[in-house]
Structures are given as structure tokens and as C-alpha cells.
Design a protein around this motif. Structure first.
Motif, mmCIF file in Angstrom:
data_model
loop_
_atom_site.group_PDB
_atom_site.id
_atom_site.type_symbol
_atom_site.label_atom_id
_atom_site.label_comp_id
_atom_site.label_asym_id
_atom_site.label_seq_id
_atom_site.Cartn_x
_atom_site.Cartn_y
_atom_site.Cartn_z
ATOM 1 N N PRO A 138 30.188 114.189 -31.289
ATOM 2 C CA PRO A 138 31.685 114.078 -31.462
ATOM 3 C C PRO A 138 32.499 112.918 -31.597
ATOM 4 N N VAL A 139 33.404 112.819 -32.738
ATOM 5 C CA VAL A 139 34.173 111.529 -32.957
ATOM 6 C C VAL A 139 34.861 111.169 -31.625
ATOM 7 N N GLU A 140 35.022 112.002 -30.717
ATOM 8 C CA GLU A 140 35.857 111.713 -29.563
ATOM 9 C C GLU A 140 35.115 110.427 -28.593
ATOM 10 N N ILE A 141 33.669 110.432 -28.811
ATOM 11 C CA ILE A 141 32.970 109.454 -28.089
ATOM 12 C C ILE A 141 33.622 108.235 -28.342
ATOM 13 N N LYS A 201 34.034 119.676 -27.065
ATOM 14 C CA LYS A 201 33.232 119.789 -28.261
ATOM 15 C C LYS A 201 31.703 120.060 -27.898
ATOM 16 N N MET A 202 31.414 119.424 -26.842
ATOM 17 C CA MET A 202 29.853 119.481 -26.261
ATOM 18 C C MET A 202 29.717 121.174 -25.765
ATOM 19 N N LEU A 228 38.303 115.966 -24.513
ATOM 20 C CA LEU A 228 37.941 116.704 -25.649
ATOM 21 C C LEU A 228 36.375 116.604 -26.108
ATOM 22 N N PHE A 229 35.865 115.705 -25.902
ATOM 23 C CA PHE A 229 34.469 115.184 -26.206
ATOM 24 C C PHE A 229 33.869 116.341 -25.245
ATOM 25 N N ALA A 254 40.200 111.828 -24.325
ATOM 26 C CA ALA A 254 38.905 111.724 -24.760
ATOM 27 C C ALA A 254 37.877 112.218 -24.299
ATOM 28 N N ILE A 255 37.691 112.132 -22.839
ATOM 29 C CA ILE A 255 36.700 112.734 -21.996
ATOM 30 C C ILE A 255 36.759 114.209 -22.078
#
Lengths: 348, 317
Positions: A313-316, B115-116, B111-112, B108-109
Motif C-alpha cells: 500500500p502507498v501509505e507505507i 489496506k493490509m 490506513l496502511f 498513515a498507520i
């Protein structure tokens, strides 16, 4: 290890730590960090199209970084870059679509409109700080939300209830067939030159003018500056206005170059907040901002390639950017570590 | 008119509850002298963990799920706030910059992870929401009953209780006295044998825990799922409520209720005849404009704790 060396090493170590923790996050999430970073690299430099898009992404970051850095030099913390960028974006898009003028007038007019809009958005916290001693951090945060809601409402009104302004006229566009052809039809536009010109402008104001000298003096020690007969209040307002103008131009990059219009926004662009990181990494100098903006523009654009090529994911990349800011904020402890290391070496 | 109030006041209280928790969290942190702009990020973390726990454990815990989710969100957000504490207390980082990083990192954490885990941008909807109920007896009071005691969320009552507990803790206990002295004059507090660092760590962790509860209350009463826009400014609104409430827990609660009222008006203005002509944007920007006015002293001077934003370095004057 000289002090200058340490000043350069602190941001470099922060970036390294950010990438390192990013790799650990990828490992924990069952991804291969090497594949991930390869995908990131290819997303940035893979082909001439990617390079063009990366450079395009750098221009708003340059201006957002300049905005934060300029305020910082006067001892001010402009967290309102995001809002100033939004009103700048709107002003440029509006002028671009509402007027029909020859290019030589229209484009500068749209750019100036963006700068003025941003400057006005910076003026409010500037005046409040100078006259009433209101801390600029909270005011600028509140101004961000006011910008977001007001601009969304204006877009709705101007488009007759829709969510999008009309496209700007070609005469206000920063688009460039030459740059686009050069980079395999990417959306690279002339904005990058505007942004680089502003880097020079900031350097010129700070290093070559009396105003710049006063601005820096107030930032360094406002009591001493006041004793020397400088008006701290005037300089605070001026700094916020100039900072806001840079941010507004950042919005013009999106309005006149990348998107050619403005859509109603569900949330912030994030460019203004990343500008804080850009400025911090660049030690608030014009040249440093180029370095910071290049890094963040590349990371942000290159990240788009990570889901396709590596399934990550781009969020990384948002995690990595946030961590870099965090580590830069903790620069004190890195500095202490480096100085201890130096002293140990010298003792030997 | 009465119908309008019957409609708006429950929405007001529901929208205010998350702000109350978070704003009081902010009061603890800032009273100890640590600026906490990261409230938004801490709320995001709480909202995300609340939904995540709720989705995974709804079968195990049944109707208790949302309440246990609040506790888990509290713990995780407190842990997350430790980062801010370490940076701003031990590492003398710029507290504003650290807070900005916390906001970005939280989003960010979350949303990441979404998605995961879910393979898409937002989570599924939860089935076990925080329940609404009528307060027995009180609901029968004429006029006031239907306004305040019909279909209230349990979390709203908890929020108001927390505000009073926070007031008691900050103003009536030895810990509260230490907290305030550390925020006003850490040097003097240190001389008196108060452990400045320890008190500040506790305060920042409390702020993280309360913001986590605030986020989880928001996601489990209002949105019922988690995505990128679930928490969109509520953390900053809580920060505004804290300033508007002059760094006092009950003041913060009052301000949060007021902001909740503004939100309720924005939601329902189109269906109220005499408000229908006012564009909702005025209600949207209302809390933010009001905060600027409050800070400018037009609504009575608010005084921040004296040592706010300054790292304490032992031996420095």
C-alpha cells in the motif's frame, strides 16, 4: 567531526532511520523491503515519464517548504501552509476560468492572484500575533479548516451546486508541450521554474536585502532586534504575508499546471504539512528546501508505483515521511549521540 | 420550536461526546506543560482500533464489544502517545513538530493497516454499536426529559462523568496540584521534590488514552466504520474546545457541547425553516472562527499554562 558535519548528519540520519523503520514495517507486514524500495526507486527514476512526473510533484513541495522555512527564519511556526495553499489553488483556478486575457497577462495575473490569496490567509495570524500576541500555531490550524470549508462552499456556489470548477483557459495554463514531449508525455509543466525562481527570491530577500536582515534578526533574538530599533511587529506580519504568498503559489502549481481546475475537497492535500518536513530537513535555508522538496516529492510520487510492482500500500511512504519528521524533531538526541561519538574519538 | 430542540439536542450531545473526551485529554497534557497537537492522530488511532476490535470480537463479546473496544482503543492510543512523550519530554523535541508527526503517523498507520487487513480503503461496518437508551424516570420529566434523557448514548453520559472526574482530579487531589505546578513552573516544582518528567509522562499518556476513547466513541456511534475521512478535524476541534474552555475540564466540556451544537445545526439546518437560508458553511467554520476570537481575547482572556511548550531541563533557569 566538525559542527557543520553534525548539522548535515542529523537530517541524513533521520532519513535513514525513517527508511529503516519503514523496512521493518514492511518485514512485519510480510512484504519484502528490498522489492518495496526497488519499486519506489523505479517509480521515481524508472523511465523518463516517471522522472517528469516526479519533477512535477516537486514544485508544490518546493513552495510549501519555502513557506514554512521563511516563517521559521522569523521565529514563526506556519502550520497554515495547507490552508494558504488551498486558497491559492482556488484563486488561481478561479482567475484561470473566469477571465479571458492574452497569455502574457493572464498567466501572471493568475499566479499573482494565488500569491495574494495565500498572503491574505497568512496576514490574519500575522496581525493577531503582532498586535495581540496570539500564538500563531493554533490560529493557522484553525485557518486551515476555514479555508477548506469556505473554498468547498465557493466551488459549490460557482459551479451551480456541482463539485468541480470549470477548466482554466489555455491562456492561464502552465502546461508545456515541450516539457511534456521531453518526458514521454508526462504532465510536467513550467511550474518547476516558477518554484525554483521563488527559491532564488527567498535567498535574495533573506541574504541581500535590509528587510531580510531584519527578519532574520527578529527570528534570532527579537529583544535584541527591538533594542536595535527594528519593529518586531512589522516583521512578524511581513514574514507571515510572504510565507503565505509562497504557499499560495504552491496552490497555483496544482491549479494552473497539474490539474487545470479545482474540485471540492474531502480533506487536506497534505502538501502543506509535508512542507514542515521539507523545511526542517532543509534547515530552513533555500538550498536545503530544494533538497527536502526533491526527497519528499520523489517519495510521494514514487510511492504510487509500490502497489503495482510490489503489492505494498502507498501509505507505507506516508509512514516513512511521518517518521522522518519525528526523527528530525528528535534531532537533539541524535546530536547528543554524535557529539559523544566525536568526544570519544578525540579522547583516543 | 420545541420539536426543533427535541431534534437538535440529542445530536448535539452525540457529536459533543468524542470532543469532550479528547479535549479533556488535551487539558491533562497541556496543564503539565506539553503541547499536544497530536490529538487528531491519537483520535484516529482510537477510532481505528475501536472499529477493528469491534469487527473481530463482536462474536465473542456480544453486546459488551463496543465497551471493551473503548478500553482497548484507550490502551493503544496511550501507547501511541508514548512516542510524543518520549520525543517532547525526554528528547526535548519541538512539541509542535512532534505533534504534527503524530498526526501524520496515526493516519498513515491506520490506513496502511486497513489496506493490509481489508484489502480496500475502508473497513466493514460494525454490527455492535454503542447502544442508545432512555434514562428511566428522568425521561418522564416534561420538556427536559425528551431533550436530554431519551435515546442517549451510554458513552455521552460517560463523557460528562469523565469531565467532572477530571475536574476533581486536577483541582482537588495532590496529583492535580503537582500536574498544575509542573505546567506553571517546573523549576519550582522540581525544587519541591516533584518529579517533573514522571508527571509529564503520566499526563501525556492520559491525554492519549482519553483521545483514544474519544476516537473510538466517534467511530462507534457516528460513522460505524473506519476510512481516511472518519476523523477529519475532530481532534483539532477538541484542541479548540480545550483552548476555548481555558484549559479547564468543565470549560472544555462546555465548549465541546457548544461545538457539538454547531455541528448539529449544520447537519439539520436545511430542515429547520428559519435556518434553511443560511449556507451550512457558516456552521462548519463556526468553531474555528470562534476559537480564533477566543484566543484574540475578544471572549475573555484565556491564559495558557506558563511553561507550555518548553522542555524542562534540570538545572536550567
Amino acid at each position: 567531526m566538525s559542527n557543520k558535519m553534525i548539522n548535515i548528519l542529523v537530517p541524513v540520519i533521520s532519513i535513514f532511520l525513517g527508511l529503516l523503520v519503514g523496512a521493518i514495517v514492511m518485514l512485519i507486514s510480510d512484504y519484502n523491503p528490498i522489492t518495496g524500495y526497488m519499486a519506489l526507486w523505479n517509480g521515481i527514476f524508472g523511465d523518463s515519464y516517471a522522472i517528469g512526473e516526479t519533477i512535477r510533484q516537486i514544485s508544490p513541495y518546493l513552495l510549501a517548504g519555502l513557506a514554512v522555512a521563511f516563517a521559521f527564519r522569523t521565529g514563526l511556526f506556519n502550520i497554515g501552509v495547507e490552508g494558504q495553499l488551498i486558497v491559492g489553488w482556488f484563486a488561481a483556478a478561479y482567475v484561470g476560468m473566469a477571465f479571458d486575457l492574452p497569455k502574457i497577462i493572464h498567466l501572471p495575473f493568475a499566479l499573482i492572484a494565488a500569491a495574494v490569496a495565500g498572503a491574505l490567509w497568512g496576514l490574519v495570524p500575522g496581525i493577531l500575533k503582532a498586535t495581540l500576541k496570539v500564538h500563531e500555531v493554533i490560529v493557522t490550524i484553525m485557518m486551515n479548516y476555514i479555508a477548506l470549508h469556505v473554498v468547498n462552499a465557493l466551488i459549490k456556489t460557482l459551479s451551480g451546486g456541482g463539485f468541480k470548477l470549470e477548466r482554466i483557459h489555455e491562456s492561464a495554463s502552465l502546461r508545456s508541450e515541450f516539457l511534456s514531449n521531453l518526458t514521454d508525455y508526462s504532465t510536467l509543466h513550467y511550474g518547476i521554474f516558477v518554484a525554483l525562481a521563488m527559491v532564488v527570491v527567498m535567498w535574495f530577500i533573506l541574504e541581500k536585502t535590509k528587510t531580510g536582515y531584519e527578519l532574520k534578526s527578529v527570528g534570532y533574538n527579537d529583544n535584541a532586534a527591538r533594542y536595535a530599533g527594528m519593529s518586531a511587529n512589522k516583521n512578524i506580519i511581513l514574514a507571515m504575508v510572504i510565507s503565505g504568498a509562497f504557499a499560495g503559489l504552491g496552490g497555483a502549481m496544482e491549479a494552473l499546471g497539474t490539474f487545470g481546475n479545482m474540485s471540492s475537497m474531502g480533506g487536506f492535500t497534505g502538501i502543506g504539512f509535508d512542507g514542515i518536513a521539507v523545511a526542517l530537513l532543509g534547515a530552513n535555508t533555500p538550498l536545503g528546501v530544494i533538497f527536502g522538496a526533491t526527497l519528499f516529492g520523489s517519495l510521494k510520487y514514487g510511492a504510487n508505483n509500490m502497489p503495482n510492482e510490489a503489492g505494498i500500500p502507498v501509505e507505507i511512504v506516508s509512514i516513512i515521511i511521518a517518521l522522518v519528521i519525528f526523527f528530525v524533531a528528535c534531532g537533539y538526541i541524535i546530536r547528543v549521540g554524535l557529539i559523544r561519538l566525536r568526544n570519544k574519538k578525540e579522547a583516543k | 420550536m420545541l420539536d426543533v430542540l427535541y431534534f437538535i439536542i440529542p445530536i448535539t450531545i452525540a457529536s459533543a461526546a468524542p470532543l469532550i473526551f479528547t479535549a479533556i485529554g488535551g487539558v491533562f497534557s497541556e496543564r503539565s506543560g506539553v503541547i499536544n497537537i497530536g490529538l487528531e492522530g491519537l483520535m484516529i488511532m482510537g477510532a481505528f482500533i475501536g472499529i477493528l476490535f469491534n469487527l473481530f470480537f463482536a462474536d465473542t463479546f456480544g453486546a459488551w464489544t463496543p465497551w471493551i473496544a473503548l478500553i482497548v482503543a484507550m490502551l493503544v492510543s496511550a501507547l501511541f502517545a508514548t512516542l510524543h512523550a518520549i520525543a517532547s519530554i525526554s528528547f526535548r523535541a519541538d512539541q509542535v513538530v512532534s505533534g504534527v508527526a503524530i498526526n501524520m503517523l496515526g493516519l498513515a498507520i491506520a490506513l496502511f493497516s486497513v489496506k493490509m487487513i481489508f484489502g480496500k480503503g475502508q473497513t466493514d461496518f460494525i454490527q455492535q454499536k454503542i447502544p442508545r437508551f432512555n434514562v428511566p424516570f428522568l425521561e418522564d420529566i416534561p420538556i427536559i426529559g425528551p431533550m436530554f434523557f431519551k435515546l442517549v448514548y451510554g458513552s455521552s453520559i460517560l463523557a460528562i462523568a469523565v469531565a467532572f472526574i477530571a475536574w476533581f482530579v486536577i483541582y482537588k487531589t495532590p496529583f492535580g496540584l503537582r500536574l498544575r505546578s509542573v505546567g506553571e513552573h517546573p523549576m519550582a516544582a522540581d525544587t519541591m521534590g516533584i518529579k517533573v518528567t514522571k508527571i509529564r509522562y503520566i499526563a501525556v499518556l492520559i491525554s492519549g488514552g482519553l483521545a483514544g476513547i474519544g476516537g473510538a466513541v466517534y467511530s462507534q456511534t457516528i460513522t460505524n466504520d473506519f476510512g481516511h475521512a472518519t476523523i477529519n478535524g475532530q481532534g483539532f476541534m477538541a484542541l479548540a474546545a480545550m483552548i476555548f474552555g481555558k484549559w479547564h475540564p468543565l470549560g472544555a466540556m462546555g465548549a465541546a457541547l457548544f461545538f457539538g451544537f454547531a455541528q448539529a445545526l449544520a447537519i439539520s439546518s436545511s430542515s429547520i425553516t428559519f435556518l434553511a437560508d443560511i449556507p451550512p458553511v457558516y456552521f462548519h467554520i463556526f468553531p474555528y472562527v470562534l476559537t480564533i476570537l477566543a484566543l484574540a481575547g475578544f471572549l475573555g482572556k484565556a491564559k495558557a499554562p506558563k511553561a507550555l511548550g518548553k522542555p524542562y531541563v534540570k538545572g536550567n533557569r
